[in-house]
Write an enzyme that holds these catalytic residues in place. Sequence first.
Site, mmCIF file in Angstrom:
data_model
loop_
_atom_site.group_PDB
_atom_site.id
_atom_site.type_symbol
_atom_site.label_atom_id
_atom_site.label_comp_id
_atom_site.label_asym_id
_atom_site.label_seq_id
_atom_site.Cartn_x
_atom_site.Cartn_y
_atom_site.Cartn_z
ATOM 1 N N CYS A 180 0.581 -1.069 0.052
ATOM 2 C CA CYS A 180 -0.055 -0.069 -0.503
ATOM 3 C C CYS A 180 1.048 1.462 -0.163
ATOM 4 O O CYS A 180 1.261 1.885 1.282
ATOM 5 C CB CYS A 180 -1.170 -0.040 1.293
ATOM 6 S SG CYS A 180 -1.440 1.595 1.319
ATOM 7 N N CYS A 232 -0.937 4.398 2.106
ATOM 8 C CA CYS A 232 -0.274 4.305 4.073
ATOM 9 C C CYS A 232 0.996 4.498 3.998
ATOM 10 O O CYS A 232 1.311 4.398 4.618
ATOM 11 C CB CYS A 232 -0.716 2.281 4.180
ATOM 12 S SG CYS A 232 -1.779 2.084 3.625
ATOM 13 N N ASP A 233 2.261 3.422 3.474
ATOM 14 C CA ASP A 233 3.332 3.583 3.736
ATOM 15 C C ASP A 233 4.495 4.356 3.035
ATOM 16 O O ASP A 233 5.744 4.082 2.942
ATOM 17 C CB ASP A 233 3.638 2.436 3.514
ATOM 18 C CG ASP A 233 3.722 1.466 4.505
ATOM 19 O OD1 ASP A 233 2.726 1.738 5.869
ATOM 20 O OD2 ASP A 233 3.612 0.376 4.430
#
Length: 332
Positions: free
Chosen positions: A154, A157-158
Amino acid sequence: MFKSLDLNENEKSNSVPAGEAEKVKCLIIGSGPAGYTAAIYAARANLNPVMYEGLQPGGQLTTTTEVENFPGYPSGITGPEMMEDLKKQAERFGTDVRFGYATKVDFSGETHKVWIGGKKLIEAETVILATGATAKYLGLPDEQKYAGGGVSACATCDGFFYRGKDVAVVGGGDTAAEEAMYLAGLAKKVYLIVRRDELRASKVMAERVMKTPNVEILWKHQTKGLTGDGVVEGAILWKNKGEADEEEVTIKIDGFFLAIGHKPNSDFVAEYLDTDEVGYIKTVPGTSKTNVPGVFACGDVQDSHYRQAVTAAGSGCMAAIDAERYLSEKNS
């Protein structure tokens, strides 16, 4: 994720006498931000929810080291810690949280039947599905070795953790193109590792990727492995694998992103619920309602687009409210 499993001692302690079904008002299958939020709202609405957490209690976020984009945590928090907080909040309001796996359902009648571990039968007035989706991986041992140390599925997300660094994205479809474009705005360099000599992405997305200066497409490359001392520091690739000019190539990277798709955990309900061609459960737009009255879906099992903790939590709220309104209308 939801497969046959022998009942453990915790589940046995919640069992009714053999051969009898346990009757509940609201059954939540799956945990994570969607499931736990649904549980919080359902419990506060006096639906006495029973939750079975599934194979991975807390969902995909339990494999994430730092979460910095969920509201309310100004200093960030680890995925496991955040899921434990949500679980405690759900339990505080009375949610009966259990370990177990849904293996089979029968949604043909007004009362919804769900089997846990292939043995225990629950008859529920409402069912909230929060079983999530599983990111597809290449199957390399290094993906597990460096989980939380540079391997991610992701970018949204990261990606923040790789500002000014070099990263690689694996995939050739729209998802991979979108991830590469997102990371290009953060990272110094983005390698897009494509197995074929063309992108499967839409023409518009493909053109955007190819015009982005800090994205380099590695055509006809496949990943052999990752290197690094505790964290990802490089990737070993095959170029033109299986051809006469096959060669091994090494690139220096700090992050390795998988973008080859997700598999929604919906197989066990597919006989009764409408899904798209991939398996995502279809819901009535603007609601969590499925094609079966009294059955609701929230989180990544019905969201192929956003797949974020905060959107999953929001849809969990929707599912609990929809379930409460369904019961009110049914019993009025």
